[in-house]
Design a protein around this motif. Structure first.
Motif, PDB file in Angstrom:
ATOM      1  N   ASP A   5      32.747   6.068  73.173  1.00  0.00           N
ATOM      2  CA  ASP A   5      31.992   5.614  71.646  1.00  0.00           C
ATOM      3  C   ASP A   5      30.442   5.901  71.507  1.00  0.00           C
ATOM      4  O   ASP A   5      29.791   6.274  73.141  1.00  0.00           O
ATOM      5  N   THR A   6      30.066   6.388  70.426  1.00  0.00           N
ATOM      6  CA  THR A   6      29.022   6.528  70.921  1.00  0.00           C
ATOM      7  C   THR A   6      27.884   5.629  71.115  1.00  0.00           C
ATOM      8  O   THR A   6      26.661   5.568  71.530  1.00  0.00           O
ATOM      9  N   ASN A   7      28.061   4.059  71.327  1.00  0.00           N
ATOM     10  CA  ASN A   7      27.394   3.530  71.472  1.00  0.00           C
ATOM     11  C   ASN A   7      27.556   2.353  72.303  1.00  0.00           C
ATOM     12  O   ASN A   7      26.551   2.062  72.823  1.00  0.00           O
ATOM     13  N   ALA A   9      27.004   2.204  77.241  1.00  0.00           N
ATOM     14  CA  ALA A   9      25.526   2.673  77.578  1.00  0.00           C
ATOM     15  C   ALA A   9      26.064   3.119  79.540  1.00  0.00           C
ATOM     16  O   ALA A   9      27.314   2.865  79.627  1.00  0.00           O
ATOM     17  N   TRP A  43      23.242  11.268  79.467  1.00  0.00           N
ATOM     18  CA  TRP A  43      23.171  10.199  78.535  1.00  0.00           C
ATOM     19  C   TRP A  43      22.266  10.566  77.636  1.00  0.00           C
ATOM     20  O   TRP A  43      21.843   9.660  76.276  1.00  0.00           O
ATOM     21  N   ARG A  48      22.008   7.702  74.085  1.00  0.00           N
ATOM     22  CA  ARG A  48      22.807   6.844  74.718  1.00  0.00           C
ATOM     23  C   ARG A  48      21.849   5.990  75.603  1.00  0.00           C
ATOM     24  O   ARG A  48      21.048   6.315  76.357  1.00  0.00           O
TER      25      ARG A  48
END
Length: 85
Positions: A5-7, A9, A43, A48
């Protein structure tokens, strides 16, 4: 393979000099810090979030001082090239 997912962490836990002490025994992954540094770079390139978690207790700080909390050199070098939150 499922896309991340793009969000999502990246959570980096306990990559600090205190764990280099002989007390912790033989390492089973001597390239861990190098691999973690590569993950942090990737990342950040993807914009992100990177979350850093340090293990600290009053006992380790009293006995070992601030060196215990210092990030490993290879990871610290990557962190110094960007914003740390």
């Amino acid at each position: 393979m499922r896309e991340i997912d793009t969000n999502a962490a990246l959570i980096v836990i306990d990559v600090q000099k205190g764990f280099e002490d002989a007390f912790w025994g033989r390492r089973d992954n001597p390239d861990a810090e190098k691999n973690i540094a590569a993950l942090i770079r990737a990342w950040r390139a993807a914009e992100r979030p990177v979350v850093l978690v340090q293990h600290a207790t009053q006992r380790t700080l009293d006995e070992q001082g601030q060196l215990w909390l210092a990030f490993d050199d290879s990871v610290r070098a990557v962190l110094s090239k960007g914003k740390i939150e």
